[in-house]
Design an enzyme around this catalytic site. Structure first.
Site, PDB file in Angstrom:
ATOM      1  N   SER B 156      54.379  56.443  49.257  1.00  0.00           N
ATOM      2  CA  SER B 156      53.618  57.159  48.228  1.00  0.00           C
ATOM      3  C   SER B 156      53.060  58.457  48.788  1.00  0.00           C
ATOM      4  CB  SER B 156      52.443  56.318  47.732  1.00  0.00           C
ATOM      5  OG  SER B 156      52.838  55.005  47.523  1.00  0.00           O
ATOM      6  N   GLU B 239      43.806  45.831  51.367  1.00  0.00           N
ATOM      7  CA  GLU B 239      44.528  46.112  50.129  1.00  0.00           C
ATOM      8  C   GLU B 239      44.398  44.955  49.142  1.00  0.00           C
ATOM      9  OE1 GLU B 239      48.717  46.815  50.630  1.00  0.00           O
ATOM     10  OE2 GLU B 239      48.814  47.938  48.769  1.00  0.00           O
TER      11      GLU B 239
END
Lengths: 288, 376
Positions: B156, B239
């Site tokens: 990303s 995360e």
């Protein structure tokens, strides 16, 4: 903010779990399920002495002086043990009906859906019970009558405590499925090593934890919409977990001898008794 | 079972709310999602404002409960989320903070907090997705540098990143979780090629990263050689822990919008749809309570635990279900890519795949929480 149950709350729940393990273990459950459905009055009195019914009465009135968060933890234990009887109605009658708080009186109540559990064993029947007709109950441990008339008023505390019992039952089903999957061997290994079985078990835990978070949240806020949502998720967790537990047990799950069908049948009764799925979903949608 | 925040956290909330009300109206318009440099400038500009106002560190050194308040308030106010700073603030940064040397923390942390430098993540490879430990990008020691060759995917923000947190294979002996090393790769190093990867939503949200004999200084290694798997697990548990707080708040807002639309266009009269929305509302409230519980556990025990897997399994499914229900409300409009709902519905298809597929998450729940045996 600390949303975890406190040390005192965990002790309280552990105490109830130990009491029930000693007084209403598997042998007692099976004996009750195979005999005529009668309430154990001595056990009822012990539950009263342990404070299950007087839990939320003020200490000045002879109660324990605790709140809904403690109550949902105890009812979760009752659901886990599959304890029979009109526990919620008697708990809610404490302080209003003589003997309810102490466990010397068994109090039942007509449910908003027109169902009346344990009418023959109860000392006091609350609500409009005229014209009650006995039903051959699907749950061997919940005798039922049907009462004519439309849906009646709802007590949100009753909805919440019933949801808490459903969470306990869902948790029992997860434990039972995991225990069986860890011991039953096929194809030369325990079936709990197969992902197809593992994933069923993981799904059971996720449902239980989501419903438990919902029930605990609703116990803290006591908001009707949150209680309705908690009931919806707890009903689903109890029913779906019993179904999956039955599936993990394979052919054995379809027998009378396995305990899982008792959990499924009780889960159906608790779901239908008050604020069944569609009504709960509508109530939550109303608030959107 | 206490949902009330401390007086200090409520004061923090009030101060943040007032600050957001003052600065948000002056924010520039959101950039075109396809314009990466503009997105970087926008996201870094927002991070710099947070930093200058004293909120730059919240993700790192505030208690989990205060982080919850921060994410709740910023989402409610409609403030930008971390955007291009996702990896820097929530992955690489916390990893360096936990495992880096004082020099490394000095070099890399402050620029992330100030919105000066952007990080991307080079973990997955074409042959190493769910089975991340099978990664094959090679790093060979040559003097004071590693020479790195291989390919990464799902990187990303690679087009606009300054740094990449890179997992490479340094050892071939022993169990494969050993022999992995964590490196900070400068994205302008010779031999680095970035190729945008077009997703099914049509946007270039990710990129492929090609590494051809790229020299990375040994000083850029965080943790010991061959110990990168353990270093990485610190990142991944972040995360799966509190990373979704803002999104649950957002989903509850979206559901309210959807109900208003349904009441306006008549679809609300359909009981099946109404109950579907009611059910989703119950689920998102329960997910919010589950978040509060996970945050409480993280506050008591440090690193978020397996509660994150339980949360993610239900959340990713519920969010996809939210967009399916939205399509029912919108009718033919659900086929119009000009509607934000339509693009978001497409994006949501990644939720049951990214950051550990639902199948991997179920394995984690079954093995680590329920104690069922490892196996296939």
């Amino acid at each position: 903010m600390d949303f975890r149950p406190s040390e005192d709350q965990r002790d309280l729940a552990r105490g109830m779990r130990e009491l029930l393990a000693g007084r209403f273990g598997r042998e007692a459950l099976r004996a009750a399920a195979d005999g005529p459905a009668r309430l154990d009055r001595a056990l009822w009195k012990e539950l009263g002495e342990a404070g299950l019914f007087a839990l939320r009465l003020p200490e000045a009135a002879g109660g324990v002086g605790l709140g809904l968060p403690e109550a949902v933890l105890l009812f979760e234990e009752a659901g886990r043990a599959l304890l029979p009887g009109p526990l919620v109605a008697t708990h809610l009658a404490a302080g209003r009906v003589p003997g309810a708080a102490e466990g010397t009186a068994v109090v039942t109540e007509v449910s908003p859906e027109g169902l009346l559990p344990w009418a023959d064993d109860a000392d006091v029947v609350l609500g409009p019970a005229a014209g009650a007709v006995p039903v051959r109950s699907v749950d061997p441990l919940t005798p039922l009558h049907r009462v004519p008339g439309g849906p009646a008023g709802l007590r949100w505390e009753a909805v919440l405590l019933t949801a808490a019992e459903q969470v306990g039952s869902a948790a029992w089903c997860t434990d039972a499925a995991v225990a069986y999957a860890g011991q039953r061997e096929q194809f030369g290994q325990v079936i709990g090593g197969f992902q197809a079985v593992k994933h069923l078990c993981a799904g059971m835990l996720v449902r239980t934890e989501l419903a438990r978070a919902a029930v605990h949240g609703a116990a803290v806020t006591a908001e009707p919409v949150e209680i309705a949502g908690a009931k919806l998720l707890a009903d689903e967790a109890a029913v779906a977990n019993a179904r999956d537990c039955l599936q993990v047990h394979g052919g054995m799950g379809f027998t009378w001898e396995a305990d899982v069908h008792l959990h499924l049948k009780r889960a159906w009764v608790r779901a239908a008794l008050l604020l069944p799925g569609a009504r709960a979903a509508e109530r939550v949608a109303d608030a959107l | 079972m206490d949902l009330t925040h401390t007086e200090e956290d409520e004061e923090f909330r009030a101060g943040l709310r007032a600050w957001l009300a003052a600065v948000l109206p002056g924010l520039p318009p959101r950039p075109d999602p396809l314009d990466w440099p503009a997105r970087r400038a926008y996201d870094c500009g927002w991070q710099r404002r947070l930093y200058d106002a004293g909120y730059g560190h919240v993700h790192w050194d505030a208690s989990p409960a205060r982080r919850l308040v921060f994410l709740e308030e910023t989402e409610r106010a409609g403030a930008p989320y971390v955007g291009a700073n996702f990896v820097g603030l929530l992955h690489a940064g916390p990893t360096i903070a936990a495992e880096g040397t004082p020099e490394q923390r000095e070099r890399w942390l402050e620029p992330v907090l100030r919105g000066d430098e952007v990080w991307c993540q080079g973990f997955s490879e074409p042959g190493a997705g769910s089975d991340l430990a099978s990664l094959r990008t090679r790093a060979v020691r040559d003097g004071d540098a590693y020479v790195v060759t291989g390919q990464k995917i799902w990187t990303s923000h690679a087009e606009v990143a300054d740094w990449c947190e890179l997992l490479v294979r340094t050892g071939t002996e022993g169990p494969r979780h050993r022999g992995i090393t964590w490196l900070a790769l400068p994205m302008d190093a010779p031999g680095v090629t970035v190729r945008p990867l077009r997703t099914l939503a049509g946007s270039a949200e990710f990129a492929e990263l090609f590494l051809d004999e790229v020299r990375v200084p040994v000083a850029n290694r965080v943790g010991e050689e061959d110990d990168g798997w353990r270093v990485t697990m610190v990142t991944l548990s972040f995360e799966r822990g509190t990373a979704f707080v803002g999104e649950v708040v957002a989903c509850r807002r979206l559901l309210g919008e959807l109900a208003r639309t349904a009441r306006a266009n008549g679809t609300w009269d359909d009981p099946a749809l109404r109950r579907r929305l009611g059910r989703l509302s119950a689920e998102f409230l329960a997910l919010w309570r589950l978040t509060q519980r996970n945050v409480s556990e993280a506050g008591a025990g440090g690193v978020p635990g397996t509660g994150g897997s339980v949360f993610k399994l239900h959340y990713s499914h519920a969010r996809q279900e939210l967009y399916d229900a939205a399509a029912e409300v919108l009718g033919p409009d659900a086929l119009d890519l000009g509607r934000e709902w339509t693009l978001d519905r497409l994006s949501s298809l990644s939720y049951t795949i990214a950051a550990g597929t639902s199948q991997i998450q179920r394995n984690i729940v079954a093995e680590r929480i329920l104690g069922l045996p490892k196996g296939r």
